[in-house]
Design a protein around this motif. Structure first.
Motif, PDB file in Angstrom:
ATOM      1  N   PRO A 629       0.855  -1.179   0.000  1.00 28.80           N
ATOM      2  CA  PRO A 629       0.000   0.000   0.000  1.00 28.80           C
ATOM      3  C   PRO A 629       0.899   1.240   0.000  1.00 28.80           C
ATOM      4  CG  PRO A 629       0.021  -1.011   2.178  1.00 28.80           C
ATOM      5  CD  PRO A 629       0.979  -1.777   1.326  1.00 28.80           C
ATOM      6  N   ILE A 631       2.197   5.153  -0.481  1.00 27.22           N
ATOM      7  CA  ILE A 631       1.727   6.507  -0.201  1.00 27.22           C
ATOM      8  C   ILE A 631       2.610   7.489  -0.966  1.00 27.22           C
ATOM      9  CG2 ILE A 631       1.326   8.242   1.591  1.00 27.22           C
ATOM     10  CD1 ILE A 631       1.203   5.834   3.595  1.00 27.22           C
ATOM     11  N   LEU A 648      -2.849   7.472  -2.967  1.00 24.47           N
ATOM     12  CA  LEU A 648      -2.716   6.107  -2.471  1.00 24.47           C
ATOM     13  C   LEU A 648      -2.655   5.140  -3.654  1.00 24.47           C
ATOM     14  CD1 LEU A 648      -5.334   6.181   0.432  1.00 24.47           C
ATOM     15  CD2 LEU A 648      -2.906   6.797   0.505  1.00 24.47           C
ATOM     16  N   LYS A 664      -7.794   0.204   3.418  1.00 17.87           N
ATOM     17  CA  LYS A 664      -8.255   1.089   4.480  1.00 17.87           C
ATOM     18  C   LYS A 664      -7.194   2.145   4.769  1.00 17.87           C
ATOM     19  CE  LYS A 664     -10.874  -2.607   6.786  1.00 17.87           C
ATOM     20  NZ  LYS A 664     -11.096  -3.327   8.074  1.00 17.87           N
ATOM     21  N   TRP A 665      -7.626   3.383   4.999  1.00 21.95           N
ATOM     22  CA  TRP A 665      -6.687   4.466   5.261  1.00 21.95           C
ATOM     23  C   TRP A 665      -7.297   5.496   6.200  1.00 21.95           C
ATOM     24  CZ3 TRP A 665      -9.213   3.658   0.627  1.00 21.95           C
ATOM     25  CH2 TRP A 665     -10.160   4.623   0.268  1.00 21.95           C
ATOM     26  N   LYS A 676     -10.624   9.579   6.461  1.00 22.10           N
ATOM     27  CA  LYS A 676     -10.532   8.126   6.557  1.00 22.10           C
ATOM     28  C   LYS A 676     -11.458   7.521   5.521  1.00 22.10           C
ATOM     29  CE  LYS A 676     -12.305   5.863   9.934  1.00 22.10           C
ATOM     30  NZ  LYS A 676     -12.652   5.355  11.291  1.00 22.10           N
ATOM     31  N   GLU A 678     -12.321   3.500   3.119  1.00 21.54           N
ATOM     32  CA  GLU A 678     -11.933   2.172   2.675  1.00 21.54           C
ATOM     33  C   GLU A 678     -12.655   1.857   1.379  1.00 21.54           C
ATOM     34  OE1 GLU A 678     -14.098  -1.401   4.536  1.00 21.54           O
ATOM     35  OE2 GLU A 678     -13.692  -0.038   6.237  1.00 21.54           O
ATOM     36  N   TYR A 708      -2.162   3.347   6.184  1.00 22.27           N
ATOM     37  CA  TYR A 708      -2.781   2.730   5.010  1.00 22.27           C
ATOM     38  C   TYR A 708      -2.449   1.243   5.039  1.00 22.27           C
ATOM     39  CZ  TYR A 708      -3.536   2.035  -0.099  1.00 22.27           C
ATOM     40  OH  TYR A 708      -3.947   1.604  -1.344  1.00 22.27           O
ATOM     41  N   GLN A 722       2.781   3.393   6.585  1.00 22.16           N
ATOM     42  CA  GLN A 722       2.434   4.686   7.169  1.00 22.16           C
ATOM     43  C   GLN A 722       3.490   5.707   6.769  1.00 22.16           C
ATOM     44  OE1 GLN A 722       2.393   4.261  11.502  1.00 22.16           O
ATOM     45  NE2 GLN A 722       4.445   5.103  11.617  1.00 22.16           N
TER      46      GLN A 722
END
Length: 732
Positions: A629, A631, A648, A664-665, A676, A678, A708, A722
């Motif tokens: 995931p 970033i 993302l 999910k973030w 936030k 998902e 994330y 993260q």
């Protein structure tokens, strides 16, 4: 990588007559004497006052700090030999020149530190023997030869940023790597000697029906008929054994080395697969020559069957017809190769694989044979460089010598399935315009012919990818030697990235082992502060650290360690994620610089020389996750009250789809959730995609925390990330 039955050779007790073929080890305590005085004949001199030195070992690591030439002496006793016996002294590695004398008879001279070479001693061997070897690892004159016109093909073992003294200082050749650093053996056989077994896979009948092409290099006492039996037996798995006998005719014309070529069908053989995608299935291959009297000689090696292809236009590398993204790190185990054992290589490679890497680049040198054996067993892919680093003698003679040594590398190490790439000259002078400012005798064509002809020699092996040279354009040093860290977010200009990184100090307990307390805190951050002299000898770069990367020194050594490690971690993470997001657009292979510090050093390693990981190790471990995931920090610097954008991504380097995965973030600041969400997606195998762009407006100066993760449909986390963003122009 030939292995033969090795027995201990006793030097004092007579032995009964041994059956042949047989091999004895000559390891143990030898006697040595300085050989820099050319008038001293160590082959004939008494050895009563000579010092003892362990063989095999580099002389420096065995306790003798020496430059230049050294005489080695060793006595050994043999059983009686039968008529028709051939005898060979086999040296697995001598750095750098070796002159071999047996029983007062000069027999051979060899150049090159990494090659195995054999010396025929059939006519010179006696029952009681005196072996003398003059080994010369010269110090190259910095005023005439070193570093831009080097005459020794030793790569990073003679000049490199991570060597004692660094790459460019007067001390850069300290702690010489010379010596008989690899095993020495005596081999006896009857009528013929197998020197080398070269194996390459044949895929003309498809992956399901491979064959093994074998070249048997041999020397014979007489010409005549014989039988070659080739056997491939599963080495690390249960499976089918393949065997075939071939009638051959041996040739002893001119006493030269001759070659037999045969092909062994291996229908439905198990393939060798890299770590993370399959099993590294290996076959032990035995070549045996027989005649009417029985076995003449036999040799054993090991290989694996795997197919490699580089697709055009940066579409990726195929292994066994499946595309795989390469995530690696540059690796040098030690400047003194004799210190590296199978156990030490396995320890290092377990750390490499635990970092989620699937490859290493054996940077600018050829290592000990144990490295390749362990990598084969673990499924760790290797980019193997020739030992050419920066500038060399530009004469046709040196080029011819380099081509010869390159071919020997390909022949002797090419049985290793782990080696997927042959890499050529690293940063050749003609491709390094930065050298113009440093060397008045630099010119834009220096070593161009050397680079080309070495690359042509590598390309003679069609069973793997060939990268003709490692260009400065592939070395993404933004944030350390030029530019800023954020430049690593820019589109890559090459499909292959072979270097990126930054320095970081090791932990304090490691640093204390080579920096004394009174030098632990130099007076200033000025690069010319004499307090940094010892630090720079141990490879630390104060100018890049303080003036270019602008890493704050802090108030004490613990803060400095923390700051440098955090900078390295942030940089390697940003780079690795950026180039993974650019998978096949254009990036196909990624090699961080570098994995481990090779000696008591302060350098680019994410693992220190005591094998203690730094923060950068864990940053790469996160950035190299198979399912990442990712970033992407889009806004260059955020400020209070101004919108900040983050993208993302979801990267799946595996060969299995992540069906109905949940992404999910959340974005938080000082405990407050700013955003936030998902979503559920299927991540196809071997894929990457942008998932969402988030824009938040930070209300305060506190750090932003982006969290994330990706969960599979069973709810298990398969990727986690993260990122912390700091406010620009805020006081912390």
């Amino acid at each position: 990588m030939i292995r033969k039955l090795v027995l201990l050779l006793l030097v004092s007790t007579p032995m009964v007559q041994a059956s042949q073929p047989v091999t004895w080890s000559l390891a143990g305590q030898w006697r040595v004497h300085d050989a820099n005085d050319s008038s001293f004949n160590g082959a004939a001199a008494p050895v009563s006052d000579w010092r003892a030195l362990r063989v095999p070992a580099n002389w420096y690591s065995a306790g003798y700090d020496h430059q230049g030439a050294l005489w080695y002496r060793h006595d050994f006793t043999l059983p009686e030999r039968t008529p028709g016996t051939m005898a060979s002294l086999v040296f697995d590695g001598v750095d750098y020149f070796a002159d071999v004398t047996l029983n007062g008879q000069p027999l051979a001279r060899h150049e090159g530190y990494f090659q195995r070479f054999s010396v025929d001693v059939s006519d010179t061997l006696r029952r009681h023997n005196q072996l003398a070897v003059r080994v010369d690892s010269p110090y190259e004159d910095p005023k005439k030869v070193w570093p831009l016109h080097k005459t020794l093909m030793k790569g990073v073992l003679s000049q490199h940023d991570s060597r004692p003294g660094g790459a460019w200082s007067e001390e850069g050749q300290d702690n010489n790597s010379g010596g008989i650093w690899a095993p020495v053996r005596l081999h006896l056989s009857r009528g013929v000697t197998i020197d080398e077994v070269v194996l390459r896979p044949d895929w003309r009948q498809g992956l399901e029906n491979p064959a093994l092409e074998a070249e048997i290099h041999y020397r014979a006492l007489a010409s005549g008929p014989a039988t070659l039996r080739l056997t491939a037996t599963p080495n690390n798995f249960n499976g089918q054994r393949f065997q075939q006998e071939f009638p051959v005719t041996l040739d002893n014309s001119e006493g030269a080395v001759h070659t037999l070529r045969v092909t062994l069908p291996m229908k439905e053989a198990k393939l060798w697969w890299p770590v993370g995608v399959g099993k590294p299935n290996l076959y032990q291959v035995r070549a045996t020559l027989t005649d009417g009297q029985g076995v003449m000689d036999t040799a054993v090696t090991r290989t694996g069957l795997r197919k490699l292809e580089e697709q055009p236009d940066n579409k990726g590398w195929l292994i066994n017809d499946k595309r795989l993204f390469i995530k690696g790190s540059n690796y040098i185990g030690s400047p003194w190769l004799g210190t590296m054992t199978r156990k030490k290589y396995r320890r290092d490679f377990e750390l490499v694989e635990a970092m989620n890497a699937n490859a290493i680049r054996v940077h600018g040198h050829v290592a000990g044979r144990a490295l390749y054996e362990v990598a084969d067993e673990m499924g760790l892919m290797i980019w193997q460089d020739v030992p050419l680093q920066w500038g060399y003698d530009d004469s046709p003679a040196f080029t011819e010598n380099a081509v010869r040594q390159t071919r020997e590398m390909v022949k002797q190490f090419g049985n290793s399935p782990a080696i997927i790439v042959w890499g050529g000259h690293n940063e050749p002078p003609w491709n390094s315009p930065w050298m113009e400012k440093r060397f008045p005798d630099w010119n834009k064509t220096l070593n161009q012919t050397l680079t080309q002809k070495v690359a042509d020699a590598l390309a003679e092996d069609t069973s793997r990818i060939v990268h003709r040279f490692s260009a400065v354009e592939e070395h993404y040093w933004a944030g350390w030697y030029f530019g800023t860290m954020r430049d690593l977010l820019a589109p890559a200009k090459t499909g292959i990235i072979t270097e990126f990184g930054a320095q970081a100090l090791p932990r304090l307990s490691t640093l204390k082992t080579f920096i004394p307390a009174h030098l632990m805190w130099p007076k200033s951050t000025a690069a010319d502060d004499p307090g940094w002299t010892l630090w720079k000898y141990h490879n630390f770069q104060p100018f890049q650290t303080f003036k270019f990367a602008h890493i704050p020194r802090g108030n004490n050594i613990q803060e400095m360690i923390h700051n440098t490690q955090q900078y390295q971690a942030q940089l390697v993470s940003m780079a690795a994620e950026s180039y993974r997001r650019q998978r096949y657009q254009p990036v196909t292979a990624l090699f961080h610089f570098m994995f481990v510090e090779t000696w008591p050093s302060i350098n680019w390693g994410v693992v220190d020389y005591l094998r203690k990981p730094k923060a950068g190790y864990y940053a790469l471990q996160k950035a190299y996750q198979p399912i990442l995931p990712s970033i992407e920090p889009v806004t260059p610097a955020w400020r209070v009250g101004s919108p900040t954008t983050i993208r993302l991504w979801a990267i799946n380097d595996t060969w299995s789809a992540c069906d109905d995965c949940r992404l999910k973030w959340q974005v938080k600041q000082n405990g407050r959730v700013l955003d936030k969400g998902e979503t559920t997606l299927t991540l196809p195998a071997d894929s990457g995609q942008q998932v969402k762009a988030l824009t938040v407006t930070p209300p305060s100066k506190h750090n932003l925390l982006i969290e994330y993760r990706i969960e599979n449909k069973a709810g298990k986390t398969v990727g986690k990330n993260q990122r912390i963003e700091q406010c620009d122009n805020c006081q912390h």
